[in-house]
Enzyme design. Sequence first.
Site, mmCIF file in Angstrom:
data_model
loop_
_atom_site.group_PDB
_atom_site.id
_atom_site.type_symbol
_atom_site.label_atom_id
_atom_site.label_comp_id
_atom_site.label_asym_id
_atom_site.label_seq_id
_atom_site.Cartn_x
_atom_site.Cartn_y
_atom_site.Cartn_z
ATOM 1 N N ASP A 1 -2.764 -3.342 -18.444
ATOM 2 C CA ASP A 1 -1.630 -2.417 -18.602
ATOM 3 C C ASP A 1 -1.586 -1.770 -19.986
ATOM 4 O O ASP A 1 -0.504 -1.507 -20.521
ATOM 5 C CB ASP A 1 -0.292 -3.146 -18.331
ATOM 6 C CG ASP A 1 -0.209 -3.714 -16.922
ATOM 7 O OD1 ASP A 1 -0.831 -3.124 -16.019
ATOM 8 O OD2 ASP A 1 0.465 -4.735 -16.731
ATOM 9 N N GLU B 1 7.175 6.596 -8.413
ATOM 10 C CA GLU B 1 5.740 6.274 -8.376
ATOM 11 C C GLU B 1 5.012 7.162 -7.368
ATOM 12 O O GLU B 1 3.908 7.646 -7.621
ATOM 13 C CB GLU B 1 5.523 4.803 -7.995
ATOM 14 C CG GLU B 1 5.975 3.821 -9.043
ATOM 15 C CD GLU B 1 5.645 2.378 -8.662
ATOM 16 O OE1 GLU B 1 4.511 2.101 -8.254
ATOM 17 O OE2 GLU B 1 6.553 1.524 -8.775
ATOM 18 N N GLY C 1 0.774 -1.234 0.000
ATOM 19 C CA GLY C 1 0.000 0.000 0.000
ATOM 20 C C GLY C 1 0.806 1.285 0.000
ATOM 21 O O GLY C 1 0.283 2.341 0.380
ATOM 22 N N SER C 2 2.070 1.242 -0.461
ATOM 23 C CA SER C 2 2.853 2.484 -0.390
ATOM 24 C C SER C 2 2.320 3.550 -1.354
ATOM 25 O O SER C 2 2.377 4.745 -1.043
ATOM 26 C CB SER C 2 4.341 2.212 -0.640
ATOM 27 O OG SER C 2 4.584 1.871 -1.976
ATOM 28 N N ARG D 1 -5.819 -8.181 -8.389
ATOM 29 C CA ARG D 1 -6.905 -8.956 -8.977
ATOM 30 C C ARG D 1 -7.167 -8.474 -10.401
ATOM 31 O O ARG D 1 -7.235 -7.268 -10.644
ATOM 32 C CB ARG D 1 -8.215 -8.771 -8.182
ATOM 33 C CG ARG D 1 -8.127 -9.048 -6.705
ATOM 34 C CD ARG D 1 -7.758 -10.454 -6.363
ATOM 35 N NE ARG D 1 -8.581 -11.449 -7.048
ATOM 36 C CZ ARG D 1 -8.225 -12.714 -7.253
ATOM 37 N NH1 ARG D 1 -7.056 -13.145 -6.837
ATOM 38 N NH2 ARG D 1 -9.028 -13.539 -7.877
ATOM 39 N N ILE D 2 -7.335 -9.406 -11.314
ATOM 40 C CA ILE D 2 -7.774 -9.032 -12.661
ATOM 41 C C ILE D 2 -9.277 -8.764 -12.571
ATOM 42 O O ILE D 2 -10.018 -9.549 -11.980
ATOM 43 C CB ILE D 2 -7.457 -10.155 -13.667
ATOM 44 C CG1 ILE D 2 -5.943 -10.256 -13.827
ATOM 45 C CG2 ILE D 2 -8.130 -9.886 -15.017
ATOM 46 C CD1 ILE D 2 -5.476 -11.406 -14.678
ATOM 47 N N HIS E 1 1.720 1.380 -13.042
ATOM 48 C CA HIS E 1 2.520 0.204 -13.397
ATOM 49 C C HIS E 1 3.989 0.622 -13.433
ATOM 50 O O HIS E 1 4.322 1.667 -14.003
ATOM 51 C CB HIS E 1 2.083 -0.333 -14.767
ATOM 52 C CG HIS E 1 2.795 -1.598 -15.152
ATOM 53 N ND1 HIS E 1 2.486 -2.821 -14.597
ATOM 54 C CD2 HIS E 1 3.816 -1.820 -16.013
ATOM 55 C CE1 HIS E 1 3.277 -3.744 -15.109
ATOM 56 N NE2 HIS E 1 4.099 -3.175 -15.975
ATOM 57 N N ASN F 1 -4.608 3.202 -12.927
ATOM 58 C CA ASN F 1 -3.677 2.210 -12.377
ATOM 59 C C ASN F 1 -2.263 2.768 -12.501
ATOM 60 O O ASN F 1 -1.992 3.620 -13.360
ATOM 61 C CB ASN F 1 -3.772 0.900 -13.174
ATOM 62 C CG ASN F 1 -2.835 -0.170 -12.637
ATOM 63 O OD1 ASN F 1 -2.698 -0.357 -11.425
ATOM 64 N ND2 ASN F 1 -2.162 -0.885 -13.528
HETATM 65 C C1 GRF Z 1 3.824 -0.832 -7.330
HETATM 66 O O1 GRF Z 1 5.097 -1.030 -7.868
HETATM 67 C C2 GRF Z 1 2.831 -0.553 -8.422
HETATM 68 O O2 GRF Z 1 3.369 0.146 -9.495
HETATM 69 C C3 GRF Z 1 2.429 -1.941 -8.857
HETATM 70 O O3 GRF Z 1 2.408 -2.705 -7.695
HETATM 71 C C4 GRF Z 1 3.270 -2.120 -6.720
HETATM 72 C C5 GRF Z 1 2.417 -1.842 -5.531
HETATM 73 O O4 GRF Z 1 3.170 -1.357 -4.439
HETATM 74 N N1 GRF Z 1 1.170 -1.907 -9.569
HETATM 75 P P1 GRF Z 1 2.431 -0.682 -3.218
HETATM 76 O O5 GRF Z 1 1.428 -1.717 -2.676
HETATM 77 O O6 GRF Z 1 1.739 0.546 -3.710
HETATM 78 O O7 GRF Z 1 3.510 -0.387 -2.225
#
Ligand code: GRF
Length: 215
Positions: free
Chosen positions: A146, A175, A13-14, A92-93, A110, A108
């Site tokens: 994606d 991110e 969940g970062s 989850r897809i 990625h 989303n």
């Molecule tokens: C992140 O690298 C995000 O880009 C990918 O999954 C990871 C999730 O990390 N989709 P977090 O749970 O947000 O720390």
Amino acid sequence: MKKRVGILISGRGSNMMALVEAAQAPDYPAEIAVVISSNPTAPGLAWAQQRGLPTVALHHKAYPSREAFDDAVHAELVKARVDLVALAGFMRIQSGAFVRRWAGRQLNIHPSLLPLFKGLHPHQQALDARVKLSGCTVHFVTEEMDSGPIVAQAAVPVLEGDTADTLSKRILVAEHKLYPHALALVARGQATAEGGGVTLGATEDPAAQLFSPQL
Ligand code: GRF
């Protein structure tokens, strides 16, 4: 009026934390209405609970089908009067019906410069391809994984000796800057999904969609 955002997580969940922190700013155009986890023991869920955020744990294994789980997620989003959905490590897809219900309203993140390195293990894919630059992408969610219209991207260098772990840590820093920024663009109505791409509002600097951190 601030847009109400539902964040879907499954783990650490970062990115959710970065969105929650950004939304503290009085002038941020979105507020976090609910955090929904597909995993009741996700560390991110415990963090959100401690922060006093509205949270829901929906264990996907408790539902007979993908559609039934997605319907439950949808019902929680509607209950929380959510305008926008932000996937943040949601593993989850989603069914086509769910994706279509939130078309143009679901983002989303990625950890690659899409359309390169879709799917699982994007950091290892980048290392295997020996690219010098990778990064992260915030995009609208479409039925193909994606592959949706790109809202914003950040470039991150791949350095000599990198492992998937060191590269993922470097990209994660980007991110946490990119996602709050991209969500704000969408919440302000400055970035909209149109014709397979993203149209930026006339008043917005095109640089708003790009981050290129220094080496
Ligand atoms: C992140 O690298 C995000 O880009 C990918 O999954 C990871 C999730 O990390 N989709 P977090 O749970 O947000 O720390």
